[in-house]
Every structure is written in structure tokens, then in C-alpha cells.
Scaffold this active site. Structure first.
Site, PDB file in Angstrom:
ATOM      1  N   TRP A 213       0.965  -1.178   0.092  1.00 20.23           N
ATOM      2  CA  TRP A 213       0.171  -0.173   0.051  1.00 20.23           C
ATOM      3  C   TRP A 213       0.859   1.208  -0.090  1.00 20.23           C
ATOM      4  O   TRP A 213       0.366   2.232  -0.730  1.00 20.23           O
ATOM      5  CB  TRP A 213      -1.061  -0.098   1.205  1.00 20.23           C
TER       6      TRP A 213
ATOM      7  N   ASP B  57      -1.626   6.473   6.638  1.00 19.31           N
ATOM      8  CA  ASP B  57      -2.560   5.687   6.033  1.00 19.31           C
ATOM      9  C   ASP B  57      -2.903   4.582   7.137  1.00 19.31           C
ATOM     10  O   ASP B  57      -2.441   3.773   7.365  1.00 19.31           O
ATOM     11  CB  ASP B  57      -1.863   5.114   4.780  1.00 19.31           C
TER      12      ASP B  57
ATOM     13  N   LYS C 142     -13.112  -1.374   6.755  1.00 19.11           N
ATOM     14  CA  LYS C 142     -12.242  -2.542   7.597  1.00 19.11           C
ATOM     15  C   LYS C 142     -12.956  -2.116   9.016  1.00 19.11           C
ATOM     16  O   LYS C 142     -13.672  -3.291   9.179  1.00 19.11           O
ATOM     17  CB  LYS C 142     -10.997  -2.310   7.415  1.00 19.11           C
TER      18      LYS C 142
HETATM   19  N1  PMP Z   1      -4.357   1.347   2.623  1.00 23.91           N
HETATM   20  C1  PMP Z   1      -4.503   0.295   3.143  1.00 23.91           C
HETATM   21  C2  PMP Z   1      -3.609   0.215   4.167  1.00 23.91           C
HETATM   22  C3  PMP Z   1      -5.349  -0.876   2.658  1.00 23.91           C
HETATM   23  O1  PMP Z   1      -5.405  -1.763   3.251  1.00 23.91           O
HETATM   24  C4  PMP Z   1      -5.988  -0.334   1.270  1.00 23.91           C
HETATM   25  C5  PMP Z   1      -7.148  -1.410   0.792  1.00 23.91           C
HETATM   26  N2  PMP Z   1      -7.059  -2.995   1.447  1.00 23.91           N
HETATM   27  C6  PMP Z   1      -5.908   0.733   0.626  1.00 23.91           C
HETATM   28  C7  PMP Z   1      -4.999   1.635   1.214  1.00 23.91           C
HETATM   29  C8  PMP Z   1      -6.751   0.870  -0.443  1.00 23.91           C
HETATM   30  O2  PMP Z   1      -8.106   1.317  -0.199  1.00 23.91           O
HETATM   31  P1  PMP Z   1      -8.978   1.478  -1.233  1.00 23.91           P
HETATM   32  O3  PMP Z   1      -9.372   0.144  -1.879  1.00 23.91           O
HETATM   33  O4  PMP Z   1     -10.315   1.975  -0.550  1.00 23.91           O
HETATM   34  O5  PMP Z   1      -8.544   2.295  -2.474  1.00 23.91           O
END
Ligand code: PMP
Length: 358
Positions: A102, A171, A195
Site C-alpha cells: 500500500w 494511512d 475495514k
Molecule cells: N491502504 C491500506 C492500508 C489498505 O489496506 C487498502 C485496502 N486494502 C488501501 C489503502 C486501499 O483502499 P481502497 O481500496 O479503498 O482504495
């Protein structure tokens, strides 16, 4: 009706009482004769709902008074783009900690706007550990430092940082409200809500007020923190149903005794699993013990065939969404707040029986 035990990484399991409340309130939200989704977003009714929700989240998360709370569309990845656009200002460089999938994607997105300095790369450890703080190459002239405290894919969590002089961006998508967090260390923190905070469709963005007013001219208005802060997240039509779920989950968190209580439960859940995995000599978690996530726990079995078999049998026994991320395979257990200690104990029993049979 049958509800399975869902250990998915997101969209993740929601508490049953939250789903039931959504069902009950669907036709008549708080005596309005409408659902919340049918109420104009600029109406006093909806705006007051948003203010009340902000107050609840400020209490639950522990957000100081010099921060704005925004509810924006575009998910977590929308913020990967919004962060550089809103925070670079006249700077040309930003620091990123590359700790996994991520933060890696966030870096790639930011490269469209600035020179990105990878201050430390966990790739050398297969993303199972961090280089020591002494090895981090922080730049005092960077616009900001960006990191992902909990990398969901591998379950790599970092709880402490070295001294950092530039604004810190986090994040928090997979660690918000999993345990208490000190928000005042961040300039901006964000979390997609699918989540631990609700369902997909909205991202909670927590912005320190001194970070407003810096957006690059190309920033779309809907992702411009300043414009959205001036309009109480209603510069465009906000994702009302997703925000409504954040409100339901916020009430549920308060009913559970708040984030401190949930944190204690989450630590017990994770400890029980790590303890079982480590002493099993059958299941294996490769993450450096110092940085193991309390929320996402990956593991492998002695062979690929056994992993496949495990996942199949688990699903048949109603333990679902245990498949590891497509990038790394194996298995992964996600312990978001709706996952109970009872579910974890039953999963461990299942894992024991499977191990003894194989
Ligand atoms: N950051 C983290 C730590 C994630 O776990 C995720 C999705 N699993 C995201 C960002 C991306 O989120 P999205 O799918 O809503 O764009």
C-alpha cells in the site's frame, strides 16, 4: 439465516447489530419518514447529522481540536493522489517509507507530482521487517513524510517512529480504531472505512488545520481539503450511505466501551493466534516478531497443496475469506473489530484439528 465467520481483509465483517439497525432504519430514519439516503446533503438535517458524527469520532479516536474531519469519496487510493496534491505546496520533494504494497502504491501515485525519496525500503526483508531507524534517510526539506503504520497485505505494523521534523502523513486504513492511536503526531491521517469503520465508499480524512490552503491548482475540488473543509464535506454530494454506516459503527464502538476496550480484545485475539501458530511447527508466520500486526496475520502451511486444502476445508466449515492476498498467496486472518474472541478460539480449534489430521 446463516452468518459465516468472516476473516476477510476488507470489505470486512460488520457487527451483526449494526447490520440489523441499518435494516430497521431503512424506511424511516429517526422519524423523518425517509431513509438517510433520501435526504438532501445540504439540508440542516443531514448537516447536523454530519456534525454529530464528527463529534462522536473526535471522542472515539481522540482527535485534538485543531483538526478537521472530512468524509471524501475515492477510497484509500483516492488519498494516495490527494496527499501530494494537498500537501506539496511549493515543495518539490516528499519522503515515503516503503513498507509494503500500500505504501508502494502511494509512492507511485505521488511520483506524478513530486520527486519521491524512498527513505527506507522493507523490500530487502521481503516486507517482513524494517531497516533500523539509523538507516532511514530522512530529508528535512521534504514537504512531508508518508507511511502506512499497518500494511494490510503482509501484516507488518510499526508503532514508533524516529524523530521526524516534517509533517507526518499516515494511512490508517487497516489500523484505525483497532487500538488507541496518538493522532496529534500526524499532520494528515486517513482511513478508507471498509475495514473497521463501516463499509466501502467513504474515506475519513483527518487534517491538521495548518495543512489547509496549500493545494496545487490542479487539485480537483472534490479532493481539495480546504474546499471540502469549508463546505463540511459537501462540496459535492457525499457518499451518504457509507457515511451512515460510519455513524452506526461509531455507536457500536461506544457500546463496546470505546477503542481502549477494543484494543485490549484485539491484542488478546492476535496473541492467541500468534502463540498457536508459533508453537504449532506446522503453520508459519514469517513477520519479524517486533513488527507483527495485531490485525492481519499471514501464514503458510508446509506445502502449497496443504494451503489449498486448508482453505477449502476452512470454507466448508464456515471460516471464510482466509485466502492470502493474490500477490503473496498463503493464508491470512484479519482480526477487525467485529471479529470476536469466540470466533478466533473456534478458528484455532479448527486449525488444530486440520494440523493433527495432516
Ligand atoms: N491502504 C491500506 C492500508 C489498505 O489496506 C487498502 C485496502 N486494502 C488501501 C489503502 C486501499 O483502499 P481502497 O481500496 O479503498 O482504495
Amino acid at each position: 439465516m446463516k452468518r459465516v465467520y468472516n476473516f476477510g481483509a476488507g470489505p470486512a465483517m460488520l457487527p451483526e447489530s449494526v447490520l440489523r439497525r441499518a435494516q430497521e432504519e431503512m424506511l424511516d430514519w429517526r422519524g423523518t419518514g425517509m431513509s438517510l439516503m433520501e435526504i438532501g446533503h445540504r439540508s440542516d438535517c443531514f448537516q447536523n447529522f454530519l456534525y454529530e458524527l464528527q463529534k462522536k469520532l473526535i471522542k472515539i479516536i481522540g482527535i485534538p481540536s485543531n483538526y478537521k474531519l472530512l468524509f471524501l469519496s475515492g477510497g484509500g487510493q483516492g488519498q494516495f493522489a490527494s496527499i501530494p496534491m494537498n500537501l506539496l505546496g511549493s515543495h518539490k520533494k516528499a519522503d515515503y517509507l516503503h513498507s509494503g504494497h500500500w505504501s508502494g502504491l502511494a509512492m507511485e501515485e505521488a511520483k506524478k507530482h513530486a520527486v519521491i525519496n524512498s527513505i527506507a525500503d522493507c523490500k530487502q526483508y521481503n516486507f517482513y521487517s524494517f531497516p533500523s531507524f539509523e538507516e532511514w534517510k530522512l530529508d528535512k526539506k521534504a514537504a512531508y513524510f508518508y507511511y502506512c503504520p499497518n500494511e494490510t497485505l503482509v501484516g507488518l505494523q510499526i508503532k514508533e517512529l524516529p524523530e521526524i521534523e516534517v509533517p507526518i502523513v499516515a494511512d490508517l486504513t487497516s489500523c484505525i480504531v483497532a487500538e488507541p492511536l496518538n493522532i496529534s503526531q500526524f499532520a494528515v491521517a486517513f482511513a478508507a472505512t471498509q475495514k473497521n469503520l463501516g463499509q466501502a465508499g467513504v474515506t475519513l480524512v483527518i487534517v491538521r488545520e495548518d495543512c489547509l490552503g496549500r493545494a496545487l491548482p490542479l487539485t480537483p475540488d472534490i479532493w481539495n481539503y480546504t474546499k471540502q473543509a469549508e463546505n463540511n464535506s459537501s462540496a459535492n454530494t457525499p457518499p451518504v450511505y457509507a457515511i451512515y454506516f460510519v455513524d452506526l459503527v461509531a455507536d457500536w464502538i461506544l457500546e463496546q466501551g470505546g477503542v481502549e476496550k477494543l484494543g485490549e480484545v484485539n491484542h488478546r485475539k492476535a496473541q492467541a493466534l500468534y502463540h498457536f501458530i508459533d508453537q504449532s511447527h506446522f503453520y508459519h508466520n514469517a513477520v519479524d516478531q517486533r513488527y507483527r500486526s495485531i490485525t492481519n496475520i499471514i501464514f503458510t502451511l508446509p506445502s502449497e497443496a496443504q494451503t489449498k486444502n486448508f482453505l477449502k476445508e476452512a470454507e466448508a466449515a464456515q471460516f471464510v475469506n482466509l485466502k492470502g492476498h493474490r500477490k503473496i498467496g498463503g493464508a491470512r486472518i484479519s482480526l477487525f473489530n467485529a471479529v470476536t474472541e469466540k470466533m478466533v478460539a473456534e478458528l484455532i480449534d479448527f486449525m488444530k484439528v486440520f494440523m493433527n489430521r495432516h
